[in-house]
Scaffold this active site. Structure first.
Site, PDB file in Angstrom:
ATOM      1  CE1 TYR A 198     -34.546  -8.647  30.700  1.00 59.36           C
ATOM      2  CE2 TYR A 198     -36.512  -9.748  31.511  1.00 59.36           C
ATOM      3  CZ  TYR A 198     -35.322  -9.788  30.805  1.00 59.36           C
ATOM      4  OH  TYR A 198     -34.919 -10.947  30.189  1.00 59.36           O
ATOM      5  CB  SER A 211     -38.285 -12.483  29.045  1.00 59.74           C
ATOM      6  OG  SER A 211     -38.393 -12.913  30.390  1.00 59.74           O
TER       7      SER A 211
HETATM    8  N1  LIG Z   1     -30.986 -15.854  31.453  1.00 58.83           N
HETATM    9  C1  LIG Z   1     -32.297 -15.878  31.616  1.00 58.83           C
HETATM   10  O1  LIG Z   1     -32.826 -16.440  32.614  1.00 58.83           O
HETATM   11  C2  LIG Z   1     -33.189 -15.237  30.578  1.00 58.83           C
HETATM   12  C3  LIG Z   1     -34.576 -15.419  30.690  1.00 58.83           C
HETATM   13  C4  LIG Z   1     -35.411 -14.828  29.749  1.00 58.83           C
HETATM   14  C5  LIG Z   1     -34.861 -14.078  28.722  1.00 58.83           C
HETATM   15  N2  LIG Z   1     -33.503 -13.908  28.626  1.00 58.83           N
HETATM   16  C6  LIG Z   1     -33.002 -13.091  27.524  1.00 58.83           C
HETATM   17  O2  LIG Z   1     -32.015 -13.825  26.809  1.00 58.83           O
HETATM   18  C7  LIG Z   1     -31.187 -12.905  26.084  1.00 58.83           C
HETATM   19  C8  LIG Z   1     -29.741 -13.329  26.248  1.00 58.83           C
HETATM   20  O3  LIG Z   1     -29.354 -13.108  27.584  1.00 58.83           O
HETATM   21  P1  LIG Z   1     -28.490 -14.150  28.420  1.00 58.83           P
HETATM   22  O4  LIG Z   1     -29.352 -14.648  29.495  1.00 58.83           O
HETATM   23  O5  LIG Z   1     -27.812 -15.097  27.512  1.00 58.83           O
HETATM   24  O6  LIG Z   1     -27.461 -13.144  29.127  1.00 58.83           O
HETATM   25  P2  LIG Z   1     -25.903 -12.875  28.933  1.00 58.83           P
HETATM   26  O7  LIG Z   1     -25.619 -11.685  29.780  1.00 58.83           O
HETATM   27  O8  LIG Z   1     -25.123 -14.114  29.192  1.00 58.83           O
HETATM   28  O9  LIG Z   1     -25.772 -12.501  27.389  1.00 58.83           O
HETATM   29  C9  LIG Z   1     -26.215 -11.266  26.877  1.00 58.83           C
HETATM   30  C10 LIG Z   1     -25.176 -10.739  25.897  1.00 58.83           C
HETATM   31  O10 LIG Z   1     -25.699  -9.532  25.295  1.00 58.83           O
HETATM   32  C11 LIG Z   1     -24.631  -8.601  25.178  1.00 58.83           C
HETATM   33  N3  LIG Z   1     -25.162  -7.236  25.107  1.00 58.83           N
HETATM   34  C12 LIG Z   1     -25.764  -6.541  26.104  1.00 58.83           C
HETATM   35  N4  LIG Z   1     -26.073  -5.315  25.671  1.00 58.83           N
HETATM   36  C13 LIG Z   1     -25.670  -5.228  24.375  1.00 58.83           C
HETATM   37  C14 LIG Z   1     -25.724  -4.207  23.402  1.00 58.83           C
HETATM   38  N5  LIG Z   1     -26.238  -2.997  23.679  1.00 58.83           N
HETATM   39  N6  LIG Z   1     -25.239  -4.465  22.166  1.00 58.83           N
HETATM   40  C15 LIG Z   1     -24.684  -5.678  21.889  1.00 58.83           C
HETATM   41  N7  LIG Z   1     -24.587  -6.674  22.780  1.00 58.83           N
HETATM   42  C16 LIG Z   1     -25.077  -6.456  24.010  1.00 58.83           C
HETATM   43  C17 LIG Z   1     -23.801  -8.833  26.423  1.00 58.83           C
HETATM   44  O11 LIG Z   1     -22.475  -8.302  26.265  1.00 58.83           O
HETATM   45  C18 LIG Z   1     -23.848 -10.348  26.555  1.00 58.83           C
HETATM   46  O12 LIG Z   1     -22.769 -10.973  25.872  1.00 58.83           O
HETATM   47  C19 LIG Z   1     -31.508 -11.516  26.640  1.00 58.83           C
HETATM   48  O13 LIG Z   1     -32.343 -10.837  25.712  1.00 58.83           O
HETATM   49  C20 LIG Z   1     -32.260 -11.820  27.919  1.00 58.83           C
HETATM   50  O14 LIG Z   1     -33.143 -10.790  28.282  1.00 58.83           O
HETATM   51  C21 LIG Z   1     -32.661 -14.475  29.529  1.00 58.83           C
END
Ligand SMILES: NC(=O)c1ccc[n+]([C@@H]2O[C@H](COP(=O)([O-])OP(=O)(O)OC[C@H]3O[C@@H](n4cnc5c(N)ncnc54)[C@H](O)[C@@H]3O)[C@@H](O)[C@H]2O)c1
Length: 275
Positions: free
Chosen positions: A157, A144
């Site tokens: 985070y 991120s």
């Molecule tokens: N959305 C944003 O703005 C953003 C920005 C930067 C980074 N990210 C990163 O992107 C990645 C994906 O997140 P997203 O935004 O798609 O969110 P999201 O919540 O839509 O998807 C995350 C998924 O991870 C699963 N998960 C959480 N903990 C888990 C565990 N212990 N074991 C297995 N599965 C688990 C959840 O059930 C969910 O389906 C994450 O690492 C997040 O930190 C997101």
């Protein structure tokens, strides 16, 4: 030219695949003709994701990435179904805020256990077999921008994602020594993306979609980029790079930590951004 790990019939494993960026990646990989193993801790989410993908070339596994033995089980399941794994997207993550650096030790351990150790667990379960196999392999870890520019707010985070950046940089270097070009690692750096993590019913105007992030992932890996840097609808790449440079300048110029948010440096930071 299509990257050899992305040609039809190859196999991808995605953690956090039931939602957001992981689900968007699953959609793309299925469309590209890859076998896809979707892993997530949400069984309901996986069922819905699998139904939405409507492909025979997928398998789902309920796992908690914080548990190393569950990644080992996932690796064995993927190989049993499809043979060697060519793409590993270590993407599962949570955005909970356990509090300030001196608060809530269990909350900190839980978050780091998923966001940072979860990625280490994935690499340790999958990379030995990737090194031993004949075919190409690509490891993409989801970091991120918050792990690079460290905006105050959610310290745990930011620490987890700073760890993902360092771990993935070191992984990429080590892989270059032992399997140059055949097994590679990449850091996916999403910006503001509309997903389950956003916690809003409607897409904010400033946010990108998961599909846009996956465009950057696929195109960046094809080019051989390490940093798969995403922008969003409110931040340009030029502005991002200025923020990154200012953060690095704190150390070089001996400014206070996170001087971007220090009142004594506000004017200098604003002038730097304008320059
Ligand atoms: N959305 C944003 O703005 C953003 C920005 C930067 C980074 N990210 C990163 O992107 C990645 C994906 O997140 P997203 O935004 O798609 O969110 P999201 O919540 O839509 O998807 C995350 C998924 O991870 C699963 N998960 C959480 N903990 C888990 C565990 N212990 N074991 C297995 N599965 C688990 C959840 O059930 C969910 O389906 C994450 O690492 C997040 O930190 C997101």
């Amino acid at each position: 030219m299509t990257h050899p790990a992305f040609i039809p019939g190859r196999t991808a494993v995605i953690t956090g695949a039931a939602s957001g960026i992981g689900l968007a990646a699953a959609r793309r990989f299925v469309a590209m003709g890859l076998n896809v193993v979707l892993a997530d801790r949400s069984a309901d989410g996986l069922r819905a994701a699998a139904a939405s993908l409507g492909s025979n070339a997928i398998r789902t596994e309920v796992i908690d990435v914080a548990q190393p033995e569950e990644l080992v089980r996932l690796q064995a399941a993927a190989v049993a179904s499809f043979g060697e794994v060519n793409v590993l997207l270590n993407n599962a993550g949570v955005g909970d805020n356990p509090g300030k650096p001196w608060e809530n030790p269990q909350g900190w351990r839980d978050l780091l256990g998923i966001n940072l150790s979860g990625i280490v667990n994935g690499v340790q379960a999958f990379v030995p077999a990737m090194l031993a196999q004949a075919g190409p392999a690509v490891v993409v870890n989801t970091g991120s921008k918050q792990g690079i520019t460290l905006p105050p707010g959610n310290s745990a985070y930011n620490v987890s994602k700073a760890g993902v950046k360092a771990f993935t940089e070191l992984l990429a270097h080590e892989l270059r020594q032992v399997a140059p070009g055949r097994v590679t690692a990449h850091l996916l750096v999403p910006g503001f993306t509309f997903t389950g993590l956003t916690g809003k019913p409607e897409k904010p105007v400033g946010a990108w979609t998961g599909d846009q992030v996956v465009d950057v992932l696929v195109e960046g890996v094809e080019r051989g980029d390490f940093y798969l840097w995403c922008i969003d609808n409110e931040t340009t790449r030029a502005l991002d790079m200025k923020r990154v440079a200012w953060g690095a300048g704190d150390l070089i110029e001996n400014r206070p930590a996170l001087s971007r948010w220090h009142p004594d440096h506000a004017e200098a930071f604003a002038a730097f951004i304008k320059s």
